[in-house]
Design a protein around this motif. Structure first.
Motif, PDB file in Angstrom:
ATOM      1  N   ALA A 143       3.658  15.324   3.106  1.00  0.00           N
ATOM      2  CA  ALA A 143       3.970  13.911   3.360  1.00  0.00           C
ATOM      3  C   ALA A 143       2.925  12.956   2.791  1.00  0.00           C
ATOM      4  O   ALA A 143       3.091  11.742   2.885  1.00  0.00           O
ATOM      5  CB  ALA A 143       4.123  13.678   4.866  1.00  0.00           C
ATOM      6  N   LEU A 156      10.775   3.487  -0.035  1.00  0.00           N
ATOM      7  CA  LEU A 156      11.171   2.103   0.228  1.00  0.00           C
ATOM      8  C   LEU A 156      11.553   1.452  -1.099  1.00  0.00           C
ATOM      9  O   LEU A 156      11.121   1.896  -2.164  1.00  0.00           O
ATOM     10  CB  LEU A 156       9.991   1.336   0.839  1.00  0.00           C
ATOM     11  N   PRO A 160       3.858   3.160  -9.445  1.00  0.00           N
ATOM     12  CA  PRO A 160       4.065   3.008  -8.001  1.00  0.00           C
ATOM     13  C   PRO A 160       5.068   3.982  -7.409  1.00  0.00           C
ATOM     14  O   PRO A 160       5.068   4.181  -6.194  1.00  0.00           O
ATOM     15  CB  PRO A 160       4.583   1.571  -7.870  1.00  0.00           C
ATOM     16  N   THR A 161       5.900   4.593  -8.245  1.00  0.00           N
ATOM     17  CA  THR A 161       6.932   5.479  -7.714  1.00  0.00           C
ATOM     18  C   THR A 161       6.427   6.909  -7.518  1.00  0.00           C
ATOM     19  O   THR A 161       7.214   7.792  -7.188  1.00  0.00           O
ATOM     20  CB  THR A 161       8.166   5.510  -8.657  1.00  0.00           C
ATOM     21  N   GLN A 164       0.998  10.427   0.639  1.00  0.00           N
ATOM     22  CA  GLN A 164       1.256   9.514  -0.473  1.00  0.00           C
ATOM     23  C   GLN A 164      -0.094   8.932  -0.885  1.00  0.00           C
ATOM     24  O   GLN A 164      -0.692   8.158  -0.131  1.00  0.00           O
ATOM     25  CB  GLN A 164       2.236   8.406  -0.058  1.00  0.00           C
ATOM     26  N   ARG A 178       9.925   3.580  -3.950  1.00  0.00           N
ATOM     27  CA  ARG A 178       8.480   3.784  -3.927  1.00  0.00           C
ATOM     28  C   ARG A 178       8.137   4.445  -2.588  1.00  0.00           C
ATOM     29  O   ARG A 178       8.494   3.938  -1.535  1.00  0.00           O
ATOM     30  CB  ARG A 178       7.818   2.411  -4.007  1.00  0.00           C
ATOM     31  N   PRO A 179       7.423   5.571  -2.643  1.00  0.00           N
ATOM     32  CA  PRO A 179       7.117   6.252  -1.380  1.00  0.00           C
ATOM     33  C   PRO A 179       5.970   5.575  -0.631  1.00  0.00           C
ATOM     34  O   PRO A 179       5.023   5.069  -1.228  1.00  0.00           O
ATOM     35  CB  PRO A 179       6.693   7.661  -1.811  1.00  0.00           C
ATOM     36  N   VAL A 180       6.096   5.580   0.685  1.00  0.00           N
ATOM     37  CA  VAL A 180       5.037   5.087   1.564  1.00  0.00           C
ATOM     38  C   VAL A 180       4.827   6.110   2.665  1.00  0.00           C
ATOM     39  O   VAL A 180       5.798   6.668   3.186  1.00  0.00           O
ATOM     40  CB  VAL A 180       5.419   3.716   2.172  1.00  0.00           C
ATOM     41  N   CYS A 181       3.554   6.366   2.994  1.00  0.00           N
ATOM     42  CA  CYS A 181       3.220   7.312   4.059  1.00  0.00           C
ATOM     43  C   CYS A 181       2.651   6.550   5.258  1.00  0.00           C
ATOM     44  O   CYS A 181       1.764   5.709   5.103  1.00  0.00           O
ATOM     45  CB  CYS A 181       2.196   8.322   3.537  1.00  0.00           C
ATOM     46  N   TYR A 182       3.190   6.839   6.441  1.00  0.00           N
ATOM     47  CA  TYR A 182       2.678   6.269   7.687  1.00  0.00           C
ATOM     48  C   TYR A 182       1.824   7.331   8.378  1.00  0.00           C
ATOM     49  O   TYR A 182       2.306   8.426   8.658  1.00  0.00           O
ATOM     50  CB  TYR A 182       3.840   5.866   8.609  1.00  0.00           C
ATOM     51  N   GLN A 183       0.581   6.988   8.659  1.00  0.00           N
ATOM     52  CA  GLN A 183      -0.338   7.964   9.260  1.00  0.00           C
ATOM     53  C   GLN A 183      -0.598   7.597  10.723  1.00  0.00           C
ATOM     54  O   GLN A 183      -1.051   6.487  11.014  1.00  0.00           O
ATOM     55  CB  GLN A 183      -1.642   7.981   8.455  1.00  0.00           C
ATOM     56  N   ASN A 184      -0.304   8.531  11.612  1.00  0.00           N
ATOM     57  CA  ASN A 184      -0.558   8.368  13.059  1.00  0.00           C
ATOM     58  C   ASN A 184       0.036   7.072  13.621  1.00  0.00           C
ATOM     59  O   ASN A 184      -0.557   6.444  14.498  1.00  0.00           O
ATOM     60  CB  ASN A 184      -2.066   8.369  13.331  1.00  0.00           C
ATOM     61  N   THR A 185       1.183   6.699  13.093  1.00  0.00           N
ATOM     62  CA  THR A 185       1.748   5.395  13.447  1.00  0.00           C
ATOM     63  C   THR A 185       2.679   5.510  14.661  1.00  0.00           C
ATOM     64  O   THR A 185       3.507   6.421  14.708  1.00  0.00           O
ATOM     65  CB  THR A 185       2.510   4.834  12.234  1.00  0.00           C
ATOM     66  N   THR A 189       9.793  12.951   4.795  1.00  0.00           N
ATOM     67  CA  THR A 189       8.915  14.114   4.898  1.00  0.00           C
ATOM     68  C   THR A 189       7.978  13.890   6.072  1.00  0.00           C
ATOM     69  O   THR A 189       7.272  12.875   6.110  1.00  0.00           O
ATOM     70  CB  THR A 189       8.108  14.274   3.598  1.00  0.00           C
ATOM     71  N   ILE A 190       8.005  14.794   7.013  1.00  0.00           N
ATOM     72  CA  ILE A 190       7.186  14.634   8.218  1.00  0.00           C
ATOM     73  C   ILE A 190       6.236  15.820   8.350  1.00  0.00           C
ATOM     74  O   ILE A 190       6.672  16.968   8.417  1.00  0.00           O
ATOM     75  CB  ILE A 190       8.093  14.521   9.474  1.00  0.00           C
ATOM     76  N   ASP A 191       4.952  15.524   8.330  1.00  0.00           N
ATOM     77  CA  ASP A 191       3.934  16.552   8.595  1.00  0.00           C
ATOM     78  C   ASP A 191       3.350  16.273   9.970  1.00  0.00           C
ATOM     79  O   ASP A 191       2.563  15.330  10.136  1.00  0.00           O
ATOM     80  CB  ASP A 191       2.806  16.475   7.558  1.00  0.00           C
ATOM     81  N   MET A 239       1.659  12.606   9.610  1.00  0.00           N
ATOM     82  CA  MET A 239       1.973  11.834   8.406  1.00  0.00           C
ATOM     83  C   MET A 239       3.472  11.872   8.162  1.00  0.00           C
ATOM     84  O   MET A 239       4.103  12.933   8.246  1.00  0.00           O
ATOM     85  CB  MET A 239       1.222  12.390   7.210  1.00  0.00           C
ATOM     86  N   ARG A 240       4.016  10.700   7.844  1.00  0.00           N
ATOM     87  CA  ARG A 240       5.468  10.569   7.655  1.00  0.00           C
ATOM     88  C   ARG A 240       5.701   9.727   6.407  1.00  0.00           C
ATOM     89  O   ARG A 240       5.270   8.587   6.324  1.00  0.00           O
ATOM     90  CB  ARG A 240       6.087   9.881   8.873  1.00  0.00           C
ATOM     91  N   ARG A 241       6.426  10.323   5.475  1.00  0.00           N
ATOM     92  CA  ARG A 241       6.612   9.684   4.167  1.00  0.00           C
ATOM     93  C   ARG A 241       8.086   9.396   3.942  1.00  0.00           C
ATOM     94  O   ARG A 241       8.937  10.218   4.256  1.00  0.00           O
ATOM     95  CB  ARG A 241       6.115  10.665   3.108  1.00  0.00           C
ATOM     96  N   ALA A 249       0.832  -1.210   0.000  1.00  0.00           N
ATOM     97  CA  ALA A 249       0.000   0.000   0.000  1.00  0.00           C
ATOM     98  C   ALA A 249       0.860   1.250   0.000  1.00  0.00           C
ATOM     99  O   ALA A 249       2.021   1.230   0.409  1.00  0.00           O
ATOM    100  CB  ALA A 249      -0.913  -0.003   1.216  1.00  0.00           C
ATOM    101  N   GLY A 250       0.260   2.339  -0.455  1.00  0.00           N
ATOM    102  CA  GLY A 250       0.944   3.616  -0.449  1.00  0.00           C
ATOM    103  C   GLY A 250       0.851   4.336   0.887  1.00  0.00           C
ATOM    104  O   GLY A 250       1.738   5.100   1.258  1.00  0.00           O
ATOM    105  N   ARG A 251      -0.249   4.120   1.623  1.00  0.00           N
ATOM    106  CA  ARG A 251      -0.409   4.807   2.913  1.00  0.00           C
ATOM    107  C   ARG A 251      -0.885   3.796   3.939  1.00  0.00           C
ATOM    108  O   ARG A 251      -1.815   3.026   3.677  1.00  0.00           O
ATOM    109  CB  ARG A 251      -1.414   5.964   2.771  1.00  0.00           C
ATOM    110  N   LEU A 252      -0.238   3.806   5.096  1.00  0.00           N
ATOM    111  CA  LEU A 252      -0.555   2.894   6.185  1.00  0.00           C
ATOM    112  C   LEU A 252      -1.128   3.710   7.337  1.00  0.00           C
ATOM    113  O   LEU A 252      -0.505   4.688   7.782  1.00  0.00           O
ATOM    114  CB  LEU A 252       0.711   2.170   6.648  1.00  0.00           C
ATOM    115  N   ILE A 253      -2.287   3.317   7.800  1.00  0.00           N
ATOM    116  CA  ILE A 253      -3.002   4.126   8.793  1.00  0.00           C
ATOM    117  C   ILE A 253      -3.147   3.327  10.082  1.00  0.00           C
ATOM    118  O   ILE A 253      -3.554   2.161  10.056  1.00  0.00           O
ATOM    119  CB  ILE A 253      -4.385   4.519   8.236  1.00  0.00           C
ATOM    120  N   TRP A 254      -2.832   3.967  11.154  1.00  0.00           N
ATOM    121  CA  TRP A 254      -2.922   3.344  12.475  1.00  0.00           C
ATOM    122  C   TRP A 254      -4.118   3.931  13.226  1.00  0.00           C
ATOM    123  O   TRP A 254      -4.200   5.153  13.384  1.00  0.00           O
ATOM    124  CB  TRP A 254      -1.635   3.593  13.262  1.00  0.00           C
TER     125      TRP A 254
END
Lengths: 495, 495
Positions: free
Chosen positions: A428, B117, A441-442, A430, B456-463, B96-98, B112-114, A411-416
């Protein structure tokens, strides 16, 4: 409920649009970046000013509530201005300067200066579900214009009057800001869209919509005598995984949140969660809350009749599948559509990957019980390309890092402990993912990094400063971040 | 003159390689970046140490002179170490950190943190003309490994023994440095290459070679059920334009420089200049110098018999064209091939764009006279996608900015008063260009930016931080450049 239909763009009209875009490309690329930033701000101001007259056709043509549309217009003009800030900051130009170095290990290094230039005319295919933010003045338009590319906007037939009016406002604002004639134009009809994306003057395409439509256009772009980048964002299933601890602690809260997320916008978001995985022992509790919540949802109209039909067509093989137990069967009346809720087990889902993990764009979701963590991880591996994946869990739970490890590949964005709907426009963000979420995907199609899709690097070797673009001059007149001799350098803060 | 032929990889062997690469992907992605940098350095050290035993098969299989091959090995190991530095610096991760922002205009913004990978397993197709720098341990391999992607290397049949030995050294060095098994493997034969690029476990491809081969593989990658990025660098004609003032001032010097450039490496460079545009009134002077220079060149063997045949096949429709006057007809003897020099006018070239502007990989070039600046600019517009374009001019000449404006739309690298051969491995290098130079105009295949192709960018939300990759933690433990809340920040200089 439909309004005026848009006459398809004729071959002669398309030729004029393509010719105009091709002619605008060079003057647009030669403008100072600050001027392009000003264009975006003037377009944003003009759209804000025209807000009242735009909301009315938007509401009528999309059936979306006024409050939502007002919020979306705010998002749209904010997005345009944010790209103005991106231009002013200048990092997107990727300016890299390698001074001459006689003793460079690969042989004497000449003076080399690299920066990104606009690709050239871009065809943007508008979506129906965000009549402002992913349509005529939407994110792809903003990103391409920010990059310095003329935009040929293929309108979505779902909101013809709004599209036309928005296009007029953009064109007028660009003209009054001094943009070259041909910087922006609308085209209508599938044939014009296909002809545009295969025209040699067009250098890239961007699309938001269905997998079928996106793939067909990607194939056309890739099969050209000279293939061009085609950035299709095609949506996904956006699975949500609830861990045992989270289910034990917050089943009720999670079920309510899920309900709001999958029914928001009548389920018509690319990030709508389509599958909720919960532990088998907790599934009945989830079912009770969801069923009673779904039953209380009022009917709401979908965007248009064609989309509603497509929803019914996609839903049928899923809701009627032998492994599926319908919990609430949604209905369509004059007032609109009510949500559908289905139930199955992870075991069945794994066995019937197709059709059960297919995106079904509209108000439907499947509640899935998993028997243990092993089975949960097996279910995760069904997914290959998602815009988002969500985990509801408790910190310190052993399954959580494993889930993130598997999901980040997919996935492009992972949500917690949150919800995938609601895509923030920021640095930030994606909004992308491996195929079938997108064809690229890039890249991202939302957020400031979306500009990168429309830029092409060029290196100037030993070139006299009289001929260099301003961004590459030693004295850094634009005051932008640069990489010089391998080291990133930030400009002095501006006064 | 040929050596051992490489047995094609069998289906069972390929399956083992693909399985190994797929298994290596996750552990490789999870390593700390510094470990991956160490892998690259250990591979470089091992190759340097094995230099003597590699030069011998390289010389025998490629027929290239020893001095050239020694220089190329230096370039190759330098390139691996330079990507190690890229990893250590960390900007390539695009962190990138928002932070959360309640009052964000599009609605409360979550944390959000991108970051970028690795894409996953990459198939790299080796080229013949640089048996070190664009082959088994070449730039694509270095960039993909640096990004954290396992590499499946499809060898070029032109140097099988060198390929095998280089592959063994890389595999051993990676193993001893602690890289996951499956991080790197060789495959042989066209069928294995095609099967690899269409395998679902493979996430990207990279290629250097002919337009025919690159396009065929691009088409396979794009037509997959799940299309993947395919980065083909397919060479170009690399035109050189001499302005009237430069011709008047330095005809002799330019002719000598051109001669060296187009005959270097027996004309077997992607950046070989294939066309020299000079003012008609000066063409006889250029012809005299070039003809006498070409006549003095000793025969030198081409890389292999297949490539020599392909050169003859491509040359024939050009050298025999009605609009072409052969000045020196090169010959092939036991000692090798001597250069061919042809002549025509811009008027004829414009009339016979095909075949006259087609790349002809080998020692041939065409001297082209233009009658005036108008015709020169018209000739420039014949080109649509070039790795390089070169201008020899005088500062202040009015035609120069016009030439650069036209050329920057058409080429990845613009060279002033120099030569396109000699591609420096550095930060600002751009080795790419619009199609047909490459299939990916937004990228480079040489220089540090080449790593971007495999991320490939990935964004972590509230992780929670316990689950976040180290690169995304608030305290910046990796000490890398980041964009925080929209602002680029550099780390404190390291001690």
């Amino acid at each position: 409920m439909t309004t005026t239909e848009q006459t398809p763009t004729s071959a002669a009209e398309l030729e004029a649009v393509l010719d105009g875009a091709a002619r605008a490309a060079e003057p647009l690329a030669h403008l100072r970046p600050a001027q392009r930033a000003e264009f975006l701000r003037q377009v944003a101001d003009a759209l804000d000013k025209a807000g009242e007259e735009l909301i009315e056709p938007a509401r009528r043509e999309s059936h979306l509530p006024e409050s939502r549309l007002r919020g979306e217009l705010v998002r749209t003009t904010f997005q345009l201005r944010l790209f103005g800030d991106v231009i002013d900051e200048g990092a997107y130009l990727g300016v890299t300067i390698d001074p001459p170095e006689k003793d460079w290990p690969t042989g004497a290094r000449p003076d080399m200066r690299r920066m990104s230039l606009p690709l050239g005319p871009v065809v943007v295919f508008a979506a129906s579900n965000f009549p402002f933010a992913f349509s005529v003045a939407g994110g792809d338009t903003a990103a391409a214009l920010a990059a310095g590319c003329p935009v040929i906007l293929k309108t979505h037939p779902g909101h013809p009057e709004l599209s036309q009016r928005t296009g007029e406002i953009i064109t007028a604002a660009l003209a009054s800001a001094g943009a070259p004639h041909g910087t922006f134009a609308l085209i209508h009809g599938e044939e014009a869209g296909r002809d545009a994306i295969t025209d040699p003057r067009v250098r890239a395409g961007a699309f938001t919509g269905s997998a079928r439509g996106g793939r067909a256009l990607f194939d056309l772009a890739s099969a050209r005598p000279d293939p061009i980048p085609f950035y299709a964002e095609m949506g996904s299933v956006n699975p949500v995984f609830v861990t045992p601890d989270a289910a034990a602690e917050r089943a009720e809260d999670i079920a309510h949140g899920y309900l709001d997320s999958f029914t928001a916008g009548v389920g018509q978001f690319c990030t709508k969660p389509g599958l909720l995985f919960v532990p088998s022992e907790a599934i009945d509790a989830f079912e009770r809350t969801l069923v009673s919540g779904v039953a209380q949802r009022a009917a709401a109209p979908m965007l248009n009749a064609g989309l509603e039909q497509a929803f019914r067509d996609a839903l049928e093989p899923i809701s009627g599948h032998e492994s599926i137990r319908p919990l609430v069967s949604g209905d369509s009346t004059e007032d609109g559509t009510t949500p559908t809720l289905l139930r199955t087990s992870a075991e069945e889902l794994i066995r019937h990957r197709e059709p059960l993990t297919q995106e079904c764009f509209g108000p439907v979701s499947i509640l899935v019980g998993y028997s243990d963590e092993q089975e949960l991880l097996e279910a995760v591996r069904l997914f290959t390309g998602e815009l988002t994946s969500t985990v509801h869990g408790a910190e310190g739970e052993a399954i959580v890092p494993e889930l993130f490890t598997e999901l980040r590949k997919r996935a492009g964005r992972l949500i917690w402990n949150g919800w995938p709907t609601g895509v923030s426009v920021s640095h930030a963000m994606q909004h992308g993912g491996p195929y079938p979420a997108t064809t690229a995907p890039t890249h991202t199609s939302v957020g400031t990094a979306a500009i990168e899709r429309f830029l092409r690097p060029v290196c100037y070797q030993n070139t006299p400063s009289a001929v260099l673009p301003e961004a590459l001059l030693d004295e850094n007149p634009l005051g932008i971040p640069r990489r010089v001799n391998g080291h990133l350098e930030l400009p002095e803060p501006r006064s």
